[in-house]
Enzyme design. Structure first.
Site, PDB file in Angstrom:
ATOM      1  N   CYS A 146       5.926   6.754 -12.458  1.00  0.00           N
ATOM      2  CA  CYS A 146       6.614   8.042 -12.300  1.00  0.00           C
ATOM      3  C   CYS A 146       7.302   8.482 -13.597  1.00  0.00           C
ATOM      4  O   CYS A 146       7.084   9.594 -14.079  1.00  0.00           O
ATOM      5  CB  CYS A 146       7.594   7.977 -11.129  1.00  0.00           C
ATOM      6  SG  CYS A 146       8.597   6.473 -11.074  1.00  0.00           S
TER       7      CYS A 146
HETATM    8  N1  NAP Z   1       8.634   4.885  -5.331  1.00  0.00           N
HETATM    9  C1  NAP Z   1       8.146   5.557  -6.361  1.00  0.00           C
HETATM   10  O1  NAP Z   1       8.695   6.586  -6.770  1.00  0.00           O
HETATM   11  C2  NAP Z   1       6.894   5.089  -7.048  1.00  0.00           C
HETATM   12  C3  NAP Z   1       6.298   5.937  -7.984  1.00  0.00           C
HETATM   13  C4  NAP Z   1       5.126   5.511  -8.637  1.00  0.00           C
HETATM   14  C5  NAP Z   1       4.589   4.275  -8.347  1.00  0.00           C
HETATM   15  N2  NAP Z   1       5.219   3.456  -7.445  1.00  0.00           N
HETATM   16  C6  NAP Z   1       4.608   2.145  -7.196  1.00  0.00           C
HETATM   17  O2  NAP Z   1       3.863   2.255  -5.988  1.00  0.00           O
HETATM   18  C7  NAP Z   1       3.920   1.021  -5.267  1.00  0.00           C
HETATM   19  C8  NAP Z   1       4.541   1.295  -3.903  1.00  0.00           C
HETATM   20  O3  NAP Z   1       5.831   1.825  -4.123  1.00  0.00           O
HETATM   21  P1  NAP Z   1       6.786   2.243  -2.934  1.00  0.00           P
HETATM   22  O4  NAP Z   1       7.962   2.902  -3.562  1.00  0.00           O
HETATM   23  O5  NAP Z   1       6.020   2.940  -1.886  1.00  0.00           O
HETATM   24  O6  NAP Z   1       7.217   0.787  -2.412  1.00  0.00           O
HETATM   25  P2  NAP Z   1       7.882   0.377  -1.021  1.00  0.00           P
HETATM   26  O7  NAP Z   1       8.588   1.554  -0.443  1.00  0.00           O
HETATM   27  O8  NAP Z   1       8.640  -0.849  -1.281  1.00  0.00           O
HETATM   28  O9  NAP Z   1       6.607   0.062  -0.099  1.00  0.00           O
HETATM   29  C9  NAP Z   1       5.682  -0.937  -0.387  1.00  0.00           C
HETATM   30  C10 NAP Z   1       5.066  -1.394   0.920  1.00  0.00           C
HETATM   31  O10 NAP Z   1       4.159  -2.461   0.627  1.00  0.00           O
HETATM   32  C11 NAP Z   1       4.217  -3.426   1.645  1.00  0.00           C
HETATM   33  N3  NAP Z   1       4.390  -4.737   1.033  1.00  0.00           N
HETATM   34  C12 NAP Z   1       5.469  -5.230   0.457  1.00  0.00           C
HETATM   35  N4  NAP Z   1       5.256  -6.476  -0.013  1.00  0.00           N
HETATM   36  C13 NAP Z   1       3.988  -6.751   0.292  1.00  0.00           C
HETATM   37  C14 NAP Z   1       3.167  -7.890   0.092  1.00  0.00           C
HETATM   38  N5  NAP Z   1       3.635  -8.973  -0.529  1.00  0.00           N
HETATM   39  N6  NAP Z   1       1.902  -7.845   0.545  1.00  0.00           N
HETATM   40  C15 NAP Z   1       1.444  -6.768   1.166  1.00  0.00           C
HETATM   41  N7  NAP Z   1       2.187  -5.657   1.397  1.00  0.00           N
HETATM   42  C16 NAP Z   1       3.438  -5.649   0.947  1.00  0.00           C
HETATM   43  C17 NAP Z   1       5.424  -3.147   2.501  1.00  0.00           C
HETATM   44  O11 NAP Z   1       4.980  -2.770   3.769  1.00  0.00           O
HETATM   45  P3  NAP Z   1       4.795  -3.829   4.947  1.00  0.00           P
HETATM   46  O12 NAP Z   1       5.775  -4.959   4.734  1.00  0.00           O
HETATM   47  O13 NAP Z   1       5.061  -3.033   6.170  1.00  0.00           O
HETATM   48  O14 NAP Z   1       3.382  -4.258   4.805  1.00  0.00           O
HETATM   49  C18 NAP Z   1       6.107  -1.956   1.857  1.00  0.00           C
HETATM   50  O15 NAP Z   1       6.545  -0.998   2.788  1.00  0.00           O
HETATM   51  C19 NAP Z   1       4.772   0.058  -6.105  1.00  0.00           C
HETATM   52  O16 NAP Z   1       3.930  -0.764  -6.864  1.00  0.00           O
HETATM   53  C20 NAP Z   1       5.573   1.010  -7.005  1.00  0.00           C
HETATM   54  O17 NAP Z   1       5.949   0.418  -8.215  1.00  0.00           O
HETATM   55  C21 NAP Z   1       6.345   3.832  -6.783  1.00  0.00           C
END
Ligand code: NAP
Length: 334
Positions: A146
């Site tokens: 981001c």
């Molecule tokens: N937030 C942002 O603004 C943003 C922007 C750009 C990129 N990103 C990237 O996009 C990715 C997702 O970000 P997010 O903000 O959506 O994260 P998040 O809100 O923490 O969601 C990630 C999801 O992945 C699942 N998860 C967690 N640990 C896991 C594991 N060990 N194995 C399998 N599933 C797992 C969890 O769902 P369950 O436990 O229900 O499976 C969790 O809800 C990250 O890599 C982040 O760096 C985020």
């Protein structure tokens, strides 16, 4: 109709992606995974969302989809990418796993050995406006971070025109959803509300090597970079204020013309008129990057706003999917 799967649907980016794909006329969501909510509907966590049934990641029918979106933490995304690619499924990874081209740099900044280093060279860094020619052929897209999206889209026009005359300073602020859904002390409501905090300033945030990789990809002699992120007490949005020393002789109207020409045919980058500065309100809940320009004593001060969950994640991922599959770039995003 493109059959799509989403991994990590309970997270913030997964939820945004589910909403976009649910209303996308060319896409059917074939499956959506969550470990914690398997067997439930997405609406059990996000009441306003589409009522998608959530399944366990191990039950995902990869044979039945054309593309998967990985909304997973880094290091957990890459093994899923390998499995999907082996089944002939195209992958758009929202994590950092395929963004850095050098596995040693990845290990240094992310603290683990890269799970699939042999795929790094083929992954297309999906900053859509600069990757559009590569997207139709690729099977693996590394969706940009981001902060890097907000900084690179703002800086690349002057960098490519060879107008930068010194170190770039990017002072960036993000809403709390940038840290994901898992609560931490630093993102607790009581810590964040009414507060405003710098963190990992200077050259210590993981997005620094990603931005630097972008600068060196598009210029053979890239300028130095200071990148200082801050946590804003708001749910979403990124505003980067970027200071770029400019070579002598350039006026603000010439610089604005350069930006207008660079982004003339890009539906999701908007250059503000003279005197207007970008704010979160310009970009939040849209897939736009909105850029304002100001020239002060030889320094171009860029203000660049995006929604971290849309242009900074799920929106850009769908923009990339549209180009990978030959659809209209704006499909599902306006
Ligand atoms: N937030 C942002 O603004 C943003 C922007 C750009 C990129 N990103 C990237 O996009 C990715 C997702 O970000 P997010 O903000 O959506 O994260 P998040 O809100 O923490 O969601 C990630 C999801 O992945 C699942 N998860 C967690 N640990 C896991 C594991 N060990 N194995 C399998 N599933 C797992 C969890 O769902 P369950 O436990 O229900 O499976 C969790 O809800 C990250 O890599 C982040 O760096 C985020």
């Amino acid at each position: 109709m493109i059959q799509a799967g989403i991994f990590g649907t309970s997270g913030y980016t997964g939820y945004e992606l589910a909403k976009i794909l649910d209303r996308h006329s060319e896409v059917a969501i074939r499956f959506a995974t969550s470990r914690s909510l398997a067997g439930k509907l997405l609406t059990s966590l996000y009441p306003a969302g589409p009522d998608l049934p959530l399944i366990r990641p191990v039950d995902a029918p990869l044979d039945e989809v054309d593309v998967v979106f990985l909304c997973l933490p880094h290091a957990t995304a890459a093994p899923v990418a390998v499995e999907a690619l082996n089944k002939g499924v195209r992958v758009i990874d929202l994590s950092a796993d395929f963004r850095l081209k050098d596995a040693d740099v990845y290990a240094q900044w992310y603290g683990n050995q890269h799970p699939a280093p042999s795929l790094l060279s083929e992954a297309v860094y999906g900053l859509t406006e600069y990757a559009r020619d590569e997207l139709p052929q690729t099977r693996l897209v590394a969706n940009p971070g981001c902060y890097p999206t907000s900084v690179l889209l703002a800086v690349l026009p002057v960098l490519q025109a060879d107008l930068v005359d010194g170190k770039i300073i990017a002072d960036s602020k993000s809403g709390v959803s940038g840290a994901g859904r898992t609560p931490k002390t630093s993102t607790h409501f009581v810590q964040v509300d009414g507060n405003f905090s710098p963190y990992k300033i200077g050259r210590s945030h993981r997005h620094l090597p990603e931005i630097e990789q972008g600068l060196s990809h598009w210029h053979q002699n890239p300028p130095g970079l200071i990148f200082s992120p801050h946590l804003l007490p708001v749910p979403r949005g990124i505003l980067s204020t970027i200071y770029v020393p400019i070579k002598d002789g350039w006026t603000i109207s010439e610089l604005r013309d350069l930006y207008l020409q660079t982004y003339e045919n890009q539906p999701f980058v908007h250059i503000l008129p003279d005197g207007e500065l970008a704010t979160l309100a310009h970009a939040n809940y849209t897939n736009h990057c909105v850029i304002g320009l100001n020239l002060t004593i030889g320094t171009l001060i860029l203000t660049s706003a995006i929604d971290n969950l849309l242009k900074g994640a799920a929106g850009q991922a769908v923009q990339n999917m549209n180009l990978m599959f030959g659809l209209g770039e704006t499909a599902g995003l306006l």
